[in-house]
Design a protein around this motif. Structure first.
Motif, mmCIF file in Angstrom:
data_model
loop_
_atom_site.group_PDB
_atom_site.id
_atom_site.type_symbol
_atom_site.label_atom_id
_atom_site.label_comp_id
_atom_site.label_asym_id
_atom_site.label_seq_id
_atom_site.Cartn_x
_atom_site.Cartn_y
_atom_site.Cartn_z
ATOM 1 N N SER A 1 0.814 -1.213 0.000
ATOM 2 C CA SER A 1 0.000 0.000 0.000
ATOM 3 C C SER A 1 0.848 1.264 0.000
ATOM 4 C CB SER A 1 -0.939 0.004 1.210
ATOM 5 O OG SER A 1 -0.195 0.107 2.421
ATOM 6 N N GLU A 2 2.079 1.180 0.524
ATOM 7 C CA GLU A 2 2.960 2.345 0.574
ATOM 8 C C GLU A 2 3.969 2.358 -0.570
ATOM 9 O OE1 GLU A 2 4.530 3.474 4.321
ATOM 10 O OE2 GLU A 2 2.904 2.564 5.456
ATOM 11 N N GLY A 3 3.809 1.432 -1.506
ATOM 12 C CA GLY A 3 4.654 1.455 -2.703
ATOM 13 C C GLY A 3 5.984 0.756 -2.577
ATOM 14 N N PHE A 4 6.209 0.010 -1.513
ATOM 15 C CA PHE A 4 7.463 -0.729 -1.361
ATOM 16 C C PHE A 4 7.383 -2.039 -2.140
ATOM 17 C CE2 PHE A 4 7.470 1.697 2.696
ATOM 18 C CZ PHE A 4 8.671 2.373 2.522
ATOM 19 N N GLY A 5 8.386 -2.288 -2.959
ATOM 20 C CA GLY A 5 8.481 -3.583 -3.627
ATOM 21 C C GLY A 5 9.235 -4.564 -2.750
ATOM 22 N N TYR A 6 8.990 -5.840 -2.957
ATOM 23 C CA TYR A 6 9.681 -6.840 -2.142
ATOM 24 C C TYR A 6 9.733 -8.169 -2.887
ATOM 25 C CZ TYR A 6 4.864 -8.208 -1.064
ATOM 26 O OH TYR A 6 3.552 -8.588 -1.166
ATOM 27 N N THR A 7 10.629 -9.023 -2.431
ATOM 28 C CA THR A 7 10.763 -10.383 -2.957
ATOM 29 C C THR A 7 10.857 -11.331 -1.778
ATOM 30 O OG1 THR A 7 11.932 -9.624 -4.934
ATOM 31 C CG2 THR A 7 12.174 -11.949 -4.349
ATOM 32 N N ALA B 1 20.370 0.474 -8.948
ATOM 33 C CA ALA B 1 19.164 -0.350 -8.996
ATOM 34 C C ALA B 1 18.354 0.056 -10.212
ATOM 35 C CB ALA B 1 18.337 -0.189 -7.720
ATOM 36 N N GLN B 2 17.761 -0.926 -10.860
ATOM 37 C CA GLN B 2 17.002 -0.654 -12.083
ATOM 38 C C GLN B 2 15.769 -1.546 -12.144
ATOM 39 O OE1 GLN B 2 19.363 -0.839 -15.628
ATOM 40 N NE2 GLN B 2 17.596 -0.886 -17.003
ATOM 41 N N GLU B 3 14.696 -1.000 -12.726
ATOM 42 C CA GLU B 3 13.455 -1.737 -12.934
ATOM 43 C C GLU B 3 12.818 -2.228 -11.637
ATOM 44 O OE1 GLU B 3 12.072 -1.809 -15.794
ATOM 45 O OE2 GLU B 3 13.755 -0.974 -16.905
ATOM 46 N N GLY B 4 13.025 -1.505 -10.550
ATOM 47 C CA GLY B 4 12.413 -1.901 -9.288
ATOM 48 C C GLY B 4 11.068 -1.229 -9.087
ATOM 49 N N ILE B 5 10.417 -1.567 -7.982
ATOM 50 C CA ILE B 5 9.152 -0.941 -7.610
ATOM 51 C C ILE B 5 9.437 0.047 -6.504
ATOM 52 C CG2 ILE B 5 6.856 -1.326 -6.667
ATOM 53 C CD1 ILE B 5 6.931 -4.120 -7.842
ATOM 54 N N PHE B 6 9.241 1.318 -6.803
ATOM 55 C CA PHE B 6 9.493 2.375 -5.835
ATOM 56 C C PHE B 6 8.318 3.328 -5.804
ATOM 57 C CE2 PHE B 6 13.623 1.128 -7.638
ATOM 58 C CZ PHE B 6 14.247 0.675 -6.495
ATOM 59 N N PRO B 7 8.080 3.973 -4.647
ATOM 60 C CA PRO B 7 6.997 4.955 -4.560
ATOM 61 C C PRO B 7 7.215 6.068 -5.570
ATOM 62 C CG PRO B 7 7.801 4.388 -2.379
ATOM 63 C CD PRO B 7 8.752 3.778 -3.360
ATOM 64 N N THR B 8 6.142 6.507 -6.201
ATOM 65 C CA THR B 8 6.244 7.568 -7.201
ATOM 66 C C THR B 8 6.239 8.909 -6.500
ATOM 67 O OG1 THR B 8 3.845 7.556 -7.433
ATOM 68 C CG2 THR B 8 5.095 6.221 -8.976
ATOM 69 N N THR B 9 7.442 9.478 -6.344
ATOM 70 C CA THR B 9 7.580 10.795 -5.722
ATOM 71 C C THR B 9 8.351 11.681 -6.659
ATOM 72 O OG1 THR B 9 9.602 10.065 -4.589
ATOM 73 C CG2 THR B 9 7.527 9.882 -3.375
ATOM 74 N N ALA B 10 8.109 12.978 -6.547
ATOM 75 C CA ALA B 10 8.820 13.928 -7.399
ATOM 76 C C ALA B 10 10.277 13.954 -6.991
ATOM 77 C CB ALA B 10 8.210 15.334 -7.252
ATOM 78 N N SER B 11 11.169 13.887 -7.957
ATOM 79 C CA SER B 11 12.600 13.873 -7.662
ATOM 80 C C SER B 11 13.158 15.286 -7.718
ATOM 81 C CB SER B 11 13.344 12.979 -8.676
ATOM 82 O OG SER B 11 13.151 13.465 -9.981
ATOM 83 N N HIS B 12 13.969 15.606 -6.759
ATOM 84 C CA HIS B 12 14.600 16.923 -6.705
ATOM 85 C C HIS B 12 16.084 16.726 -6.452
ATOM 86 C CE1 HIS B 12 10.636 18.773 -6.503
ATOM 87 N NE2 HIS B 12 10.333 17.939 -5.520
ATOM 88 N N SER B 13 16.854 17.695 -6.869
ATOM 89 C CA SER B 13 18.290 17.646 -6.620
ATOM 90 C C SER B 13 18.550 17.846 -5.140
ATOM 91 C CB SER B 13 19.002 18.743 -7.430
ATOM 92 O OG SER B 13 18.647 20.014 -6.916
ATOM 93 N N PRO B 14 19.715 17.387 -4.633
ATOM 94 C CA PRO B 14 20.041 17.581 -3.221
ATOM 95 C C PRO B 14 20.014 19.038 -2.804
ATOM 96 C CG PRO B 14 21.523 15.993 -4.211
ATOM 97 C CD PRO B 14 20.708 16.570 -5.331
ATOM 98 N N VAL B 15 20.435 19.952 -3.707
ATOM 99 C CA VAL B 15 20.449 21.373 -3.368
ATOM 100 C C VAL B 15 19.028 21.871 -3.137
ATOM 101 C CG1 VAL B 15 21.054 23.673 -4.182
ATOM 102 C CG2 VAL B 15 22.589 21.758 -4.631
ATOM 103 N N VAL B 16 18.098 21.469 -4.021
ATOM 104 C CA VAL B 16 16.703 21.874 -3.870
ATOM 105 C C VAL B 16 16.129 21.339 -2.573
ATOM 106 C CG1 VAL B 16 14.384 21.640 -4.832
ATOM 107 C CG2 VAL B 16 16.312 22.070 -6.345
ATOM 108 N N SER B 17 16.478 20.101 -2.219
ATOM 109 C CA SER B 17 15.971 19.503 -0.990
ATOM 110 C C SER B 17 16.437 20.278 0.236
ATOM 111 C CB SER B 17 16.446 18.040 -0.889
ATOM 112 O OG SER B 17 15.956 17.290 -1.973
ATOM 113 N N ILE B 18 17.700 20.715 0.246
ATOM 114 C CA ILE B 18 18.225 21.485 1.369
ATOM 115 C C ILE B 18 17.517 22.831 1.473
ATOM 116 C CG2 ILE B 18 20.266 22.678 2.249
ATOM 117 C CD1 ILE B 18 21.948 20.466 1.161
ATOM 118 N N LEU B 19 17.336 23.509 0.323
ATOM 119 C CA LEU B 19 16.675 24.803 0.322
ATOM 120 C C LEU B 19 15.243 24.700 0.813
ATOM 121 C CD1 LEU B 19 18.004 26.313 -3.040
ATOM 122 C CD2 LEU B 19 18.704 26.895 -0.714
#
Length: 202
Positions: free
Chosen positions: A124-130, A177-195
């Protein structure tokens, strides 16, 4: 540099040597060691462009600091400032690295029995697992593998321990990591995240 401070700020030569210069060396070392700590994080995560960019400024600041020490090599306070800046920079760099939380981690959990509620919560939270069937020293077990974004690791562990309080798990760094199942969140650069983090605090 000494003449600049004397002419524009009206300080004496002694004040520059014993107060201003050590403060500048301290701040320079805090800056370059902090950058070095963050750069290593990007190297470990395969981000070559960012690591190279940071490496340039790291070496430039270090050269400026060491140049001032050699220019005033008879000033013992500069050596203390240099060492103190290195220690403080290590601490500050670790704080920044923890806030950025860049990269992905693999979580490996060994469970004696599997909770359907745990799988439902992870999905439900978008985590993939095996899941893998295995056998331990005390009988049959389930091994749960999941690759998670580092910033979401606390959430994953919280869910795991909620349904399996005594779960044995390990966490390891993932370089790619490639082709995994990850939550769909907007990606931002580290600088933007700090600001954004600084803006929220205001």
């Amino acid at each position: 540099m000494e003449s600049f401070f004397i002419e524009h700020f009206g300080i004496t030569s002694e004040q520059f040597r014993w107060f201003v210069l050590p403060a500048m060396i301290f701040l320079a070392r805090v800056s370059d060691v902090s950058i070095a700590t963050v750069r290593i994080m990007f190297v470990m995560n395969g981000k070559r462009g960012t690591a190279t960019f940071l490496g340039f400024f790291e070496s430039l600041i270090w050269l400026l600091a060491i140049g001032q020490i050699f220019q005033y090599i008879d000033n013992p306070i500069s050596y203390v400032a240099y060492a103190g800046g290195y220690a403080t920079g290590t601490f500050v760099g670790m704080l920044i690295e923890g806030k950025l939380a860049v990269g992905k981690l693999i979580v490996r959990a060994i469970l004696p029995e599997l909770s359907a509620e745990l799988l439902a919560a992870l999905s439900s939270e978008g985590f993939g697992y095996t899941l893998v069937d295995a056998r331990g020293s005390r009988g049959n077990v389930k091994i749960l593998f999941s690759v998670v974004e580092r910033k979401r690791l606390p959430r994953f562990i919280n869910r795991l321990c909620h349904y399996h309080p005594k779960a044995f798990y390990t966490v390891e760094q993932v370089r790619a990591a490639q082709e995994g199942i990850f939550p769909t969140t907007a990606s931002h650069s580290p600088v933007v995240s700090i600001l954004r983090g600084l803006t929220k605090r205001k």
